[in-house]
Design a protein around this motif. Structure first.
Motif, PDB file in Angstrom:
ATOM      1  N   TRP A  79     107.873 -50.591  10.012  1.00 30.78           N
ATOM      2  CA  TRP A  79     107.694 -49.939  11.299  1.00 30.78           C
ATOM      3  C   TRP A  79     107.826 -50.922  12.457  1.00 30.78           C
ATOM      4  O   TRP A  79     108.187 -50.528  13.567  1.00 30.78           O
ATOM      5  CB  TRP A  79     106.331 -49.249  11.356  1.00 30.78           C
ATOM      6  CG  TRP A  79     106.268 -47.978  10.577  1.00 30.78           C
ATOM      7  CD1 TRP A  79     105.659 -47.773   9.376  1.00 30.78           C
ATOM      8  CD2 TRP A  79     106.847 -46.716  10.936  1.00 30.78           C
ATOM      9  NE1 TRP A  79     105.818 -46.474   8.960  1.00 30.78           N
ATOM     10  CE2 TRP A  79     106.550 -45.793   9.907  1.00 30.78           C
ATOM     11  CE3 TRP A  79     107.593 -46.275  12.016  1.00 30.78           C
ATOM     12  CZ2 TRP A  79     106.965 -44.468   9.949  1.00 30.78           C
ATOM     13  CZ3 TRP A  79     108.013 -44.952  12.054  1.00 30.78           C
ATOM     14  CH2 TRP A  79     107.700 -44.065  11.041  1.00 30.78           C
ATOM     15  N   HIS A  80     107.527 -52.198  12.253  1.00 30.38           N
ATOM     16  CA  HIS A  80     107.625 -53.163  13.339  1.00 30.38           C
ATOM     17  C   HIS A  80     109.075 -53.458  13.709  1.00 30.38           C
ATOM     18  O   HIS A  80     109.349 -53.964  14.799  1.00 30.38           O
ATOM     19  CB  HIS A  80     106.898 -54.452  12.977  1.00 30.38           C
ATOM     20  CG  HIS A  80     107.331 -55.062  11.687  1.00 30.38           C
ATOM     21  ND1 HIS A  80     107.205 -54.421  10.482  1.00 30.38           N
ATOM     22  CD2 HIS A  80     107.890 -56.256  11.398  1.00 30.38           C
ATOM     23  CE1 HIS A  80     107.662 -55.189   9.506  1.00 30.38           C
ATOM     24  NE2 HIS A  80     108.092 -56.313  10.040  1.00 30.38           N
ATOM     25  N   ASN A  81     110.005 -53.151  12.814  1.00 32.28           N
ATOM     26  CA  ASN A  81     111.426 -53.349  13.096  1.00 32.28           C
ATOM     27  C   ASN A  81     112.141 -52.050  13.446  1.00 32.28           C
ATOM     28  O   ASN A  81     113.350 -52.067  13.671  1.00 32.28           O
ATOM     29  CB  ASN A  81     112.117 -53.996  11.894  1.00 32.28           C
ATOM     30  CG  ASN A  81     111.601 -55.399  11.623  1.00 32.28           C
ATOM     31  OD1 ASN A  81     111.182 -56.102  12.548  1.00 32.28           O
ATOM     32  ND2 ASN A  81     111.620 -55.816  10.367  1.00 32.28           N
ATOM     33  N   ASP A  82     111.410 -50.943  13.459  1.00 33.52           N
ATOM     34  CA  ASP A  82     112.000 -49.647  13.787  1.00 33.52           C
ATOM     35  C   ASP A  82     112.274 -49.595  15.297  1.00 33.52           C
ATOM     36  O   ASP A  82     111.334 -49.658  16.101  1.00 33.52           O
ATOM     37  CB  ASP A  82     111.046 -48.519  13.384  1.00 33.52           C
ATOM     38  CG  ASP A  82     111.679 -47.143  13.520  1.00 33.52           C
ATOM     39  OD1 ASP A  82     112.619 -47.005  14.325  1.00 33.52           O
ATOM     40  OD2 ASP A  82     111.240 -46.221  12.818  1.00 33.52           O
ATOM     41  N   PRO A  83     113.534 -49.492  15.729  1.00 34.03           N
ATOM     42  CA  PRO A  83     113.829 -49.498  17.174  1.00 34.03           C
ATOM     43  C   PRO A  83     113.318 -48.276  17.914  1.00 34.03           C
ATOM     44  O   PRO A  83     113.369 -48.245  19.147  1.00 34.03           O
ATOM     45  CB  PRO A  83     115.365 -49.564  17.207  1.00 34.03           C
ATOM     46  CG  PRO A  83     115.809 -48.967  15.917  1.00 34.03           C
ATOM     47  CD  PRO A  83     114.753 -49.335  14.913  1.00 34.03           C
ATOM     48  N   LEU A  84     112.820 -47.275  17.189  1.00 37.11           N
ATOM     49  CA  LEU A  84     112.291 -46.071  17.826  1.00 37.11           C
ATOM     50  C   LEU A  84     110.768 -46.028  17.814  1.00 37.11           C
ATOM     51  O   LEU A  84     110.170 -45.020  18.208  1.00 37.11           O
ATOM     52  CB  LEU A  84     112.846 -44.825  17.139  1.00 37.11           C
ATOM     53  CG  LEU A  84     114.371 -44.716  17.096  1.00 37.11           C
ATOM     54  CD1 LEU A  84     114.795 -43.480  16.323  1.00 37.11           C
ATOM     55  CD2 LEU A  84     114.956 -44.707  18.497  1.00 37.11           C
ATOM     56  N   ALA A  85     110.137 -47.124  17.345  1.00 38.45           N
ATOM     57  CA  ALA A  85     108.678 -47.156  17.284  1.00 38.45           C
ATOM     58  C   ALA A  85     108.127 -48.548  17.576  1.00 38.45           C
ATOM     59  O   ALA A  85     107.220 -48.716  18.384  1.00 38.45           O
ATOM     60  CB  ALA A  85     108.188 -46.674  15.918  1.00 38.45           C
ATOM     61  N   PHE A  86     108.631 -49.570  16.856  1.00 35.98           N
ATOM     62  CA  PHE A  86     108.152 -50.956  16.983  1.00 35.98           C
ATOM     63  C   PHE A  86     106.661 -51.074  16.666  1.00 35.98           C
ATOM     64  O   PHE A  86     105.992 -51.988  17.135  1.00 35.98           O
ATOM     65  CB  PHE A  86     108.418 -51.509  18.390  1.00 35.98           C
ATOM     66  CG  PHE A  86     109.873 -51.621  18.726  1.00 35.98           C
ATOM     67  CD1 PHE A  86     110.659 -52.595  18.144  1.00 35.98           C
ATOM     68  CD2 PHE A  86     110.446 -50.742  19.621  1.00 35.98           C
ATOM     69  CE1 PHE A  86     112.012 -52.698  18.458  1.00 35.98           C
ATOM     70  CE2 PHE A  86     111.794 -50.832  19.938  1.00 35.98           C
ATOM     71  CZ  PHE A  86     112.579 -51.818  19.354  1.00 35.98           C
ATOM     72  N   GLY A  87     106.121 -50.164  15.887  1.00 39.04           N
ATOM     73  CA  GLY A  87     104.717 -50.204  15.524  1.00 39.04           C
ATOM     74  C   GLY A  87     104.260 -48.828  15.095  1.00 39.04           C
ATOM     75  O   GLY A  87     105.065 -47.917  14.886  1.00 39.04           O
ATOM     76  N   THR A  88     102.949 -48.649  15.004  1.00 32.04           N
ATOM     77  CA  THR A  88     102.440 -47.382  14.476  1.00 32.04           C
ATOM     78  C   THR A  88     101.398 -46.695  15.341  1.00 32.04           C
ATOM     79  O   THR A  88     101.284 -45.467  15.293  1.00 32.04           O
ATOM     80  CB  THR A  88     101.822 -47.608  13.078  1.00 32.04           C
ATOM     81  OG1 THR A  88     100.861 -48.674  13.146  1.00 32.04           O
ATOM     82  CG2 THR A  88     102.900 -47.966  12.071  1.00 32.04           C
ATOM     83  N   GLY A  89     100.589 -47.401  16.130  1.00 34.27           N
ATOM     84  CA  GLY A  89      99.534 -46.710  16.857  1.00 34.27           C
ATOM     85  C   GLY A  89      98.863 -47.578  17.898  1.00 34.27           C
ATOM     86  O   GLY A  89      98.906 -48.811  17.841  1.00 34.27           O
ATOM     87  N   THR A  90      98.211 -46.929  18.853  1.00 35.99           N
ATOM     88  CA  THR A  90      97.551 -47.611  19.968  1.00 35.99           C
ATOM     89  C   THR A  90      96.130 -48.003  19.598  1.00 35.99           C
ATOM     90  O   THR A  90      95.455 -47.306  18.840  1.00 35.99           O
ATOM     91  CB  THR A  90      97.531 -46.682  21.194  1.00 35.99           C
ATOM     92  OG1 THR A  90      98.855 -46.234  21.469  1.00 35.99           O
ATOM     93  CG2 THR A  90      96.983 -47.384  22.415  1.00 35.99           C
ATOM     94  N   PHE A  91      95.686 -49.120  20.157  1.00 37.68           N
ATOM     95  CA  PHE A  91      94.281 -49.519  20.040  1.00 37.68           C
ATOM     96  C   PHE A  91      93.856 -50.183  21.343  1.00 37.68           C
ATOM     97  O   PHE A  91      94.689 -50.557  22.176  1.00 37.68           O
ATOM     98  CB  PHE A  91      94.063 -50.462  18.841  1.00 37.68           C
ATOM     99  CG  PHE A  91      94.725 -51.809  18.982  1.00 37.68           C
ATOM    100  CD1 PHE A  91      94.069 -52.876  19.580  1.00 37.68           C
ATOM    101  CD2 PHE A  91      96.016 -52.015  18.516  1.00 37.68           C
ATOM    102  CE1 PHE A  91      94.678 -54.112  19.713  1.00 37.68           C
ATOM    103  CE2 PHE A  91      96.637 -53.240  18.642  1.00 37.68           C
ATOM    104  CZ  PHE A  91      95.969 -54.304  19.241  1.00 37.68           C
ATOM    105  N   MET A  92      92.560 -50.322  21.517  1.00 32.96           N
ATOM    106  CA  MET A  92      92.006 -50.957  22.716  1.00 32.96           C
ATOM    107  C   MET A  92      92.040 -52.466  22.532  1.00 32.96           C
ATOM    108  O   MET A  92      91.249 -53.025  21.764  1.00 32.96           O
ATOM    109  CB  MET A  92      90.580 -50.473  22.946  1.00 32.96           C
ATOM    110  CG  MET A  92      90.469 -49.022  23.335  1.00 32.96           C
ATOM    111  SD  MET A  92      90.888 -48.713  25.060  1.00 32.96           S
ATOM    112  CE  MET A  92      89.415 -49.284  25.886  1.00 32.96           C
ATOM    113  N   SER A  93      92.938 -53.131  23.237  1.00 37.15           N
ATOM    114  CA  SER A  93      93.038 -54.579  23.139  1.00 37.15           C
ATOM    115  C   SER A  93      91.954 -55.235  23.985  1.00 37.15           C
ATOM    116  O   SER A  93      91.145 -54.549  24.622  1.00 37.15           O
ATOM    117  CB  SER A  93      94.424 -55.044  23.591  1.00 37.15           C
ATOM    118  OG  SER A  93      94.546 -54.930  24.996  1.00 37.15           O
TER     119      SER A  93
END
Length: 729
Positions: free
Chosen positions: A609-623
């Motif tokens: 998922w980190h290499n998916d050009p339509l996502a670059f990841g999976t979900g949001t979190f509070m940084s």
């Protein structure tokens, strides 16, 4: 848009929930405070108070407490009517028939409440049978809306806009529906590449979709089976460390509520990892203090016993000397013999008291030594068990706790009750919904540019298999993932361009919100050697080493499937390992628990998922830099030159309460659709301020004309939006 429903689809599904409702109605329990309170909880609405949106729409709520109570009674009853049968539209008449006198005479308020709940997707959403007509006839040239993305947020926005009279069209860059919800099939085995678990279904809008479309689910309790070094963890030990983790988590939540904790150097929040370490340091210090206090008390008791021992020796010596002296005194010297005898008695009394005190101190010292405290609160082996719970927290947030803000309440994401998996795949929910609602979706349409510099429209450029193209839309709902937006503001060529550039506050929100990553390893075998029962979901946890607490911690397998999946939440360098390395590590973990595991799987699938050009990841979190306002900034619509909102934003990263979840994605799409409709159509509420409602009176019979609203009381949309204009669509 019209929808087709079969007779079977209109009939109520006799599931367990509806049977329970029928029983409650039979015994007269429907409409009670307890029932309404539970329904309001399931619909994510406060039972005894109004929301900020309700207070902004219904000015009556500011008049008196009595009007607020009337509003809550009607609103909660409307929720109950919808909850009883979510396959048929909840109408004003349905709510009125459920209410008793005098509430059912508040016709305008009932109509407004049903309209508001429908407009905001709280009731009457998904795939249900419509029984009423739209209030407004939107001009055709104003109906077309572009929705970017066919994920949960995009499908939610499109279905809701369709119900409100618009004609949405979805541009999807992939060849499928779902976005980060991806269900695949391999040799008859279900492979959930994306989201695979539905949690807290009793309060989830996804539960309504499951009921409406009769999609089969499997419920199971997560982490009931926990293995360590190939052996199953005992129930007592599992409960012990789970309780400890919940106590520490509650302490962190309490600290976060009481006071902000930021670094003095850079102003960022303290991480959850740091807070857990601080808590442990305090516990360890307290453990050492208790150990030293225990040792000090033991030393004091020992010293007192030694002093008493010397006192006893002194008293014994004095008594012996007095006895010898008593024998030497002549019997005729009565007075001296009496004096010595009194001294002997006093010495013996002191000796007896000292003996009694000595015995008490010795018993106290023995009891004290039996309660020997530990010099270390938790051994390394015990900490490994506890550390696995922190790994599960990382699995829920999709990142390591060193990067998660400590005030982020992951307790909201923890499952209350059983989790659920969908036998046809989670992606089938949105595929079937889009099909039944007849939402037009154009696949392989990749957005390259979004231009809001026009006067009253948004120009969108996109790539298709046939080449580049551009179109102009009145409204656009953008559900691009946060990972793509992060690439956009960094001028990555793989991400679309916004013209003009996004506002500074939105850019800052995109930078500050965290973007997590969960990858999966799915393997297929000839036989499911891990399965204990047929037709049941298999899920277990494996306690890894301390340094890799969330690496292949959780394992799942669908019912009657020969495939098993594990999850990777770790540093980026771990995600970049080859598929063979991950498969070898997974086989090693399985062999530790199941010795008959084959050396190699029949097939394997490693997500990237980190290499998916339509996502670059999976979900949001509070940084560590995230603020609550960032969710408002990132969801704020962009206006064109005419001053009207044209570009709306949705996606789980725009939901401040359920970010990083499929529920948050759905709710954000509904929210964007309601915002668009309110901006174009107005609130649609009827002004009933001139209507007088009597108190409860059995003899009162209102006429039909008494509560009819005046024609001019309807809130009409702005006139300039109702004038047709020629525009390329």
């Amino acid at each position: 848009m019209s929808r087709v429903f079969t007779k079977a689809a209109r009939s109520r599904q006799k599931n367990a929930e509806e049977e329970e409702i029928e029983e409650m109605e039979m015994f007269g329990l429907l409409g009670t405070d307890h029932t309404l309170k539970n329904v309001a909880r399931c619909m994510r609405m406060p039972y005894e108070e109004t929301t900020a949106i309700e207070r902004s729409l219904f000015y009556e709520l500011l008049q008196s407490r009595q009007m607020t109570e009337i509003f809550l009674k009607i609103r909660n009853t409307a929720l109950l009517v919808w909850h009883m049968n979510r396959q048929v539209e909840c109408t004003t008449e349905d709510v009125k028939n459920r209410l008793e006198t005098p509430f059912k005479y508040y016709a305008i308020m009932i109509q407004n409440i049903v309209h508001y709940l429908t407009r905001h997707g709280i009731i009457n959403f998904g795939c249900y049978h419509h029984e009423s007509h739209l209030e407004y006839q939107i001009p055709r040239e104003h109906q077309n809306v572009l929705v970017i993305g066919a994920g949960a947020a995009g499908i939610a926005a499109a279905t809701q806009l369709s119900d409100l009279g618009f004609r949405p069209t979805i541009f999807e860059a992939r060849q499928r529906i779902g976005g980060r919800v991806a269900s695949m099939w391999h040799d008859g085995a279900l492979l959930e590449v994306g989201c695979d678990t539905l949690r807290n279904l009793d309060t989830s809008p996804i539960n309504t979709l499951l009921c409406q479309m009769d999609i089969e689910t499997t419920f199971y309790m997560e982490n009931e089976l926990i293995y360590k070094d190939g052996h199953r963890l005992s129930e007592q030990r599992k409960h012990l460390f789970k309780t400890l983790y919940q106590n520490l988590q509650g302490s962190i939540d309490h600290v976060a509520f009481e006071k902000e904790h930021r670094s003095e150097d850079n102003g960022m929040y303290v991480s959850r990892q740091q807070m857990y370490e601080n808590m442990f340091n305090q516990i360890e210090r307290r453990t050492l203090v208790n150990f030293h206090n225990h040792a000090k008390e033991s030393n004091n008791l020992t010293q007192r016993m030694e002093m008493l021992s010397k006192t006893l020796e002194t008293l014994r010596t004095a008594a012996l000397r007095g006895e010898e002296k008593y024998k030497e005194i002549p019997k005729e010297d009565y007075i001296q013999r009496r004096s010595v005898n009194l001294k002997l008695k006093k010495a013996m009394e002191k000796f007896d008291d000292a003996i009694e005190e000595f015995d008490a101190l010795r018993a106290r010292l023995n009891a004290h030594n039996q309660m020997q405290p530990s010099q270390q609160y938790m051994s390394p082996d015990d900490f490994r068990d506890f550390n696995a719970h922190l790994g599960l927290e990382e699995y829920l947030t999709g990142t390591q706790l060193e990067t998660v803000q400590f005030s982020s309440n992951t307790r909201n994401f923890l499952p209350e009750g059983p989790a659920a998996s969908v036998k046809q795949g989670v992606g089938s929910i949105f595929e079937e919904l889009a099909e039944k609602c007849r939402i037009p979706i154009l696949f392989k349409h990749t957005i390259t540019e979004i231009d809001t510099s026009g006067k009253d429209s948004v120009r969108v450029q996109f790539e298709t298999p046939k080449g580049s193209a551009a179109m102009t839309f009145r409204y656009v709902v953008c559900t691009l993932p946060l990972g793509v937006l992060k690439k956009t503001i960094s001028n990555d060529q793989r991400a679309p361009i916004f013209k003009p550039p996004l506002p500074p506050n939105k850019v800052d929100a995109i930078k500050c919100l965290g973007w997590g990553l969960i990858n999966k390893i799915t393997m297929g075998f000839p036989d499911p050697f891990w399965r204990t029962f047929r037709d049941e979901q298999t899920q277990f946890a494996r306690i890894p080493e301390i340094t890799e607490r969330s690496y292949m911690l959780s394992w799942t397998s669908p019912p009657n499937s020969n495939s098993i999946t594990t999850y990777i939440v770790a540093h980026r360098t771990v995600h970049d390992k080859s598929e063979n390395e991950h498969v070898d590590a997974a086989i090693k973990c399985l062999k530790e628990i199941f010795p008959d595991c084959p050396d190699q799987p029949l097939f394997s699938l490693c997500t990237r998922w980190h290499n998916d050009p339509l996502a670059f990841g999976t979900g949001t979190f509070m940084s560590l830099r995230s603020e609550p306002k960032h969710f408002e900034d990132i969801s704020e619509a962009i206006r064109t030159k005419d001053g009207l909102k044209r570009l709306f934003f949705a996606g789980e990263h725009t939901d401040a309460t359920e970010y990083g979840t499929i529920n948050g994605a759905w709710l954000s799409g509904v929210r964007a659709a309601a915002e668009l409709a309110n901006d174009y159509l107005g609130s649609g509420l009827i002004d009933g301020s001139d209507v007088q409602i009597p108190l409860a009176d059995d003899d009162f019979e209102p006429t039909a004309d008494h509560y009819l609203p005046k024609e001019e009381s309807f809130l009409q949309p702005p006139p300039e939006l109702l004038i047709p204009k020629e525009e390329p669509i």
